[in-house]
Design an enzyme around this catalytic site. Structure first.
Site, PDB file in Angstrom:
ATOM      1  N   HIS A   1     -11.819   6.724   7.108  1.00 13.71           N
ATOM      2  CA  HIS A   1     -10.683   7.416   7.730  1.00 13.71           C
ATOM      3  C   HIS A   1     -10.990   7.853   9.165  1.00 13.71           C
ATOM      4  O   HIS A   1     -10.222   8.596   9.758  1.00 13.71           O
ATOM      5  CB  HIS A   1     -10.241   8.596   6.856  1.00 13.71           C
ATOM      6  CG  HIS A   1      -9.576   8.141   5.584  1.00 13.71           C
ATOM      7  ND1 HIS A   1      -9.224   8.992   4.571  1.00 13.71           N
ATOM      8  CD2 HIS A   1      -9.181   6.908   5.169  1.00 13.71           C
ATOM      9  CE1 HIS A   1      -8.657   8.311   3.585  1.00 13.71           C
ATOM     10  NE2 HIS A   1      -8.628   7.039   3.923  1.00 13.71           N
TER      11      HIS A   1
ATOM     12  N   ARG B   1      -9.253  -1.234   4.867  1.00  7.57           N
ATOM     13  CA  ARG B   1      -8.498  -0.671   3.740  1.00  7.57           C
ATOM     14  C   ARG B   1      -8.144  -1.755   2.730  1.00  7.57           C
ATOM     15  O   ARG B   1      -8.149  -1.529   1.520  1.00  7.57           O
ATOM     16  CB  ARG B   1      -7.239   0.007   4.278  1.00  7.57           C
ATOM     17  CG  ARG B   1      -6.438   0.739   3.231  1.00  7.57           C
ATOM     18  CD  ARG B   1      -5.411   1.675   3.872  1.00  7.57           C
ATOM     19  NE  ARG B   1      -4.642   2.412   2.879  1.00  7.57           N
ATOM     20  CZ  ARG B   1      -3.310   2.324   2.765  1.00  7.57           C
ATOM     21  NH1 ARG B   1      -2.626   1.543   3.577  1.00  7.57           N
ATOM     22  NH2 ARG B   1      -2.680   3.015   1.851  1.00  7.57           N
TER      23      ARG B   1
ATOM     24  N   ASN C   1       0.667   0.398  -1.140  1.00  6.65           N
ATOM     25  CA  ASN C   1       0.348  -0.672  -0.186  1.00  6.65           C
ATOM     26  C   ASN C   1       1.524  -1.072   0.706  1.00  6.65           C
ATOM     27  O   ASN C   1       1.319  -1.524   1.836  1.00  6.65           O
ATOM     28  CB  ASN C   1      -0.130  -1.921  -0.937  1.00  6.65           C
ATOM     29  CG  ASN C   1      -1.494  -1.717  -1.585  1.00  6.65           C
ATOM     30  OD1 ASN C   1      -2.389  -1.124  -0.984  1.00  6.65           O
ATOM     31  ND2 ASN C   1      -1.641  -2.193  -2.811  1.00  6.65           N
TER      32      ASN C   1
ATOM     33  N   HIS D   1      -8.766  -1.717  -1.228  1.00  4.96           N
ATOM     34  CA  HIS D   1      -7.656  -1.834  -2.189  1.00  4.96           C
ATOM     35  C   HIS D   1      -7.764  -3.101  -3.028  1.00  4.96           C
ATOM     36  O   HIS D   1      -7.286  -3.142  -4.161  1.00  4.96           O
ATOM     37  CB  HIS D   1      -6.310  -1.777  -1.454  1.00  4.96           C
ATOM     38  CG  HIS D   1      -5.958  -0.386  -1.012  1.00  4.96           C
ATOM     39  ND1 HIS D   1      -4.670  -0.004  -0.689  1.00  4.96           N
ATOM     40  CD2 HIS D   1      -6.713   0.729  -0.851  1.00  4.96           C
ATOM     41  CE1 HIS D   1      -4.665   1.284  -0.339  1.00  4.96           C
ATOM     42  NE2 HIS D   1      -5.890   1.737  -0.420  1.00  4.96           N
TER      43      HIS D   1
HETATM   44  C1  HEM Z   1     -11.366   8.751  -1.036  1.00  4.95           C
HETATM   45  C2  HEM Z   1     -10.161   8.447  -1.437  1.00  4.95           C
HETATM   46  C3  HEM Z   1      -9.117   7.877  -0.532  1.00  4.95           C
HETATM   47  C4  HEM Z   1      -7.827   8.280  -0.454  1.00  4.95           C
HETATM   48  C5  HEM Z   1      -7.189   9.384  -1.251  1.00  4.95           C
HETATM   49  C6  HEM Z   1      -7.191   7.477   0.559  1.00  4.95           C
HETATM   50  C7  HEM Z   1      -5.871   7.589   0.924  1.00  4.95           C
HETATM   51  C8  HEM Z   1      -5.320   6.991   2.047  1.00  4.95           C
HETATM   52  C9  HEM Z   1      -3.967   7.177   2.495  1.00  4.95           C
HETATM   53  C10 HEM Z   1      -2.900   7.998   1.797  1.00  4.95           C
HETATM   54  C11 HEM Z   1      -3.826   6.489   3.661  1.00  4.95           C
HETATM   55  C12 HEM Z   1      -2.593   6.422   4.567  1.00  4.95           C
HETATM   56  C13 HEM Z   1      -1.616   5.386   4.126  1.00  4.95           C
HETATM   57  C14 HEM Z   1      -0.369   5.501   4.973  1.00  4.95           C
HETATM   58  O1  HEM Z   1       0.366   6.465   4.796  1.00  4.95           O
HETATM   59  O2  HEM Z   1      -0.146   4.652   5.860  1.00  4.95           O
HETATM   60  C15 HEM Z   1      -5.099   5.883   3.952  1.00  4.95           C
HETATM   61  C16 HEM Z   1      -5.364   5.124   5.073  1.00  4.95           C
HETATM   62  C17 HEM Z   1      -6.538   4.449   5.268  1.00  4.95           C
HETATM   63  N1  HEM Z   1      -7.575   4.350   4.368  1.00  4.95           N
HETATM   64 FE1  HEM Z   1      -7.867   5.505   2.756  1.00  4.95          FE
HETATM   65  N2  HEM Z   1      -8.101   6.612   1.064  1.00  4.95           N
HETATM   66  C18 HEM Z   1      -9.296   6.798   0.418  1.00  4.95           C
HETATM   67  C19 HEM Z   1     -10.458   6.071   0.601  1.00  4.95           C
HETATM   68  C20 HEM Z   1     -10.571   5.027   1.478  1.00  4.95           C
HETATM   69  C21 HEM Z   1     -11.674   4.090   1.497  1.00  4.95           C
HETATM   70  C22 HEM Z   1     -12.824   4.098   0.504  1.00  4.95           C
HETATM   71  C23 HEM Z   1     -11.441   3.237   2.530  1.00  4.95           C
HETATM   72  C24 HEM Z   1     -12.251   2.055   2.981  1.00  4.95           C
HETATM   73  C25 HEM Z   1     -13.536   1.926   2.763  1.00  4.95           C
HETATM   74  C26 HEM Z   1     -10.215   3.663   3.159  1.00  4.95           C
HETATM   75  C27 HEM Z   1      -9.697   3.119   4.314  1.00  4.95           C
HETATM   76  C28 HEM Z   1      -8.530   3.553   4.915  1.00  4.95           C
HETATM   77  C29 HEM Z   1      -8.124   3.150   6.246  1.00  4.95           C
HETATM   78  C30 HEM Z   1      -8.940   2.304   7.221  1.00  4.95           C
HETATM   79  C31 HEM Z   1      -6.861   3.699   6.463  1.00  4.95           C
HETATM   80  C32 HEM Z   1      -5.973   3.535   7.706  1.00  4.95           C
HETATM   81  C33 HEM Z   1      -5.027   2.365   7.452  1.00  4.95           C
HETATM   82  C34 HEM Z   1      -4.134   1.985   8.643  1.00  4.95           C
HETATM   83  O3  HEM Z   1      -4.307   2.417   9.758  1.00  4.95           O
HETATM   84  O4  HEM Z   1      -3.204   1.197   8.390  1.00  4.95           O
HETATM   85  N3  HEM Z   1      -9.697   4.721   2.483  1.00  4.95           N
HETATM   86  N4  HEM Z   1      -5.970   6.176   2.943  1.00  4.95           N
END
Ligand code: HEM
Ligand SMILES: *[C@@H]1O[C@H](CO)[C@@H](O)[C@H](O)[C@H]1NC(C)=O
Ligand SMILES: *[C@@H]1O[C@H](CO)[C@@H](O)[C@H](O)[C@H]1NC(C)=O
Length: 324
Positions: A191, A60, A92, A64
């Protein structure tokens, strides 16, 4: 096919470097810091032993970093008295972790080869290692990024997609960064790892619209489970749920299987099912894990090329948290 041609084809298959418009290349530190990629991998491995959840953070973090001002390690700069940095944007902070691990990798690298390896490359390597260590494909990372000197929280707010985005909004946001809709569908597959804070889904569960409390596109049984995990009105900022409950730490196709049964955690996840074209891609990734892993690796290499600073642009930070 001659030997030379065969070797060339092999080199191309192993490394997407020749497609790099940004003058990045694989093995960038081969001469100047041969241990660089290994040091990052060992540091990441050690960190995951203590806290396996960090595997999601590095992936992530790369997203970002790259989406906001390019892959320039702007995500790593600390806020100052005069400037609120990207890492302190609500998108973040507090959800993005692992900064201390990047610091540890940087400290080792400075000892090994002072002033050589950029913080932006460290993030790109750490993301790659996280993908590989959790079961994804190992891919070569073209390197040679340099670090930026600017980081603004407002740019993170404005640039990173919120979980409430629909398909049109997602497609547009990724197109603005040069990605096809299919690449957006593929990158959403990240995800398959990690967690979300309840605050990221409470509106979807309890305050969806003026008429409906819960998003009707969410499987009702799953909605009930999520409501148990994220009680209404809870103010505990530490409550989290898995993004992909069947295998939260495995880089696999399971995320797409969730989406197919209306168990995508965010509206943005479920939105991938809302057009025939993207729904077909969801099915393809769900049934063919190898295909998904290959597409994901390619998309990560592309992500890693966004507006990179090379050569005389940017600097090699001594400390990833502050500009030189
Ligand atoms: C398509 C649009 C995307 C949206 C709207 C989005 C949104 C989010 C949100 C809201 C979270 C949770 C944050 C939290 O509440 O802790 C999240 C987690 C995450 N996102 Fe996305 N994301 C997107 C695309 C991506 C992309 C492109 C990647 C990496 C290539 C990514 C990797 C991750 C990962 C690995 C997590 C888990 C983080 C953790 O466990 O701490 N996301 N994302
Ligand atoms: C419910 O959603 C609306 C519109 O997004 C928002 O203005 C309001 O603050 C939310 N209510 C709660 C209790 O979160
Ligand atoms: C949330 O976690 C942080 C860090 O582990 C801790 O200091 C804080 O007390 C926790 N907050 C609640 C409400 O449990």
């Amino acid at each position: 096919m001659g030997l030379k041609v065969a070797l060339l084809v092999l080199a191309l298959a192993l490394c997407a470097c020749t497609t790099s418009q940004a003058h990045l290349h694989c093995g960038f530190y081969r001469k100047t810091c041969p241990a660089a990629e290994n040091i990052v991998r060992q540091t990441v491995k050690r960190a995951l032993k203590k806290d396996s959840g960090l595997v999601a953070d590095f992936i992530r973090m790369h997203f970002h970093d790259c989406f906001v001002r390019g892959c320039d390690a702007s995500i790593l700069l600390d806020s100052t008295a005069k400037n609120k940095a990207e890492k302190d944007s609500p998108i973040n902070n507090p959800s993005l972790e692992g900064f201390d691990v990047i610091d540890a990798a940087k400290a080792s690298l400075e000892k090994e080869c002072k002033g050589v390896v950029s913080c932006a490359d460290i993030i790109a390597f750490a993301a790659r290692d996280s993908v590989a260590l959790s079961g994804g494909l190992h891919y070569e990372v073209p390197a040679g990024r340099r670090d930026g000197r600017i980081s603004r929280a407002l740019e993170a707010d404005d640039t990173l997609p919120p979980p409430t985005f629909n398909l049109k909004q997602l497609t547009k946001r990724f197109a603005e960064k040069g990605f096809t809709q299919e690449e957006m569908v593929t990158l959403s597959g990240a995800h398959t790892l990690g967690v979300a804070h309840c605050t990221s889904i409470s509106d979807r569960l309890y305050n969806f619209s003026s008429k409906l409390s819960t998003d009707p596109s969410l499987d009702p049984a799953y909605a009930a489970t999520l409501k148990n995990q994220c009680p209404k009105g809870s103010t505990d900022p530490n409550l989290t749920v898995n993004l992909d409950p069947p295998s939260p730490l495995r880089f696999d196709s399971s995320y797409y299987k969730d989406v197919l049964v209306h168990r995508g955690l965010f509206e943005s996840d479920q939105a991938l099912l809302s057009s025939p074209v993207t729904a077909k891609q969801v099915v393809a990734n769900a049934v063919d894990e190898a295909l998904f892993k290959k597409k994901f690796a390619d998309a990560m290499v592309k992500l890693g090329q966004l507006h990179v600073l090379t050569d005389k642009n940017g600097e090699i930070r001594h400390n990833c948290r502050v500009v030189n």
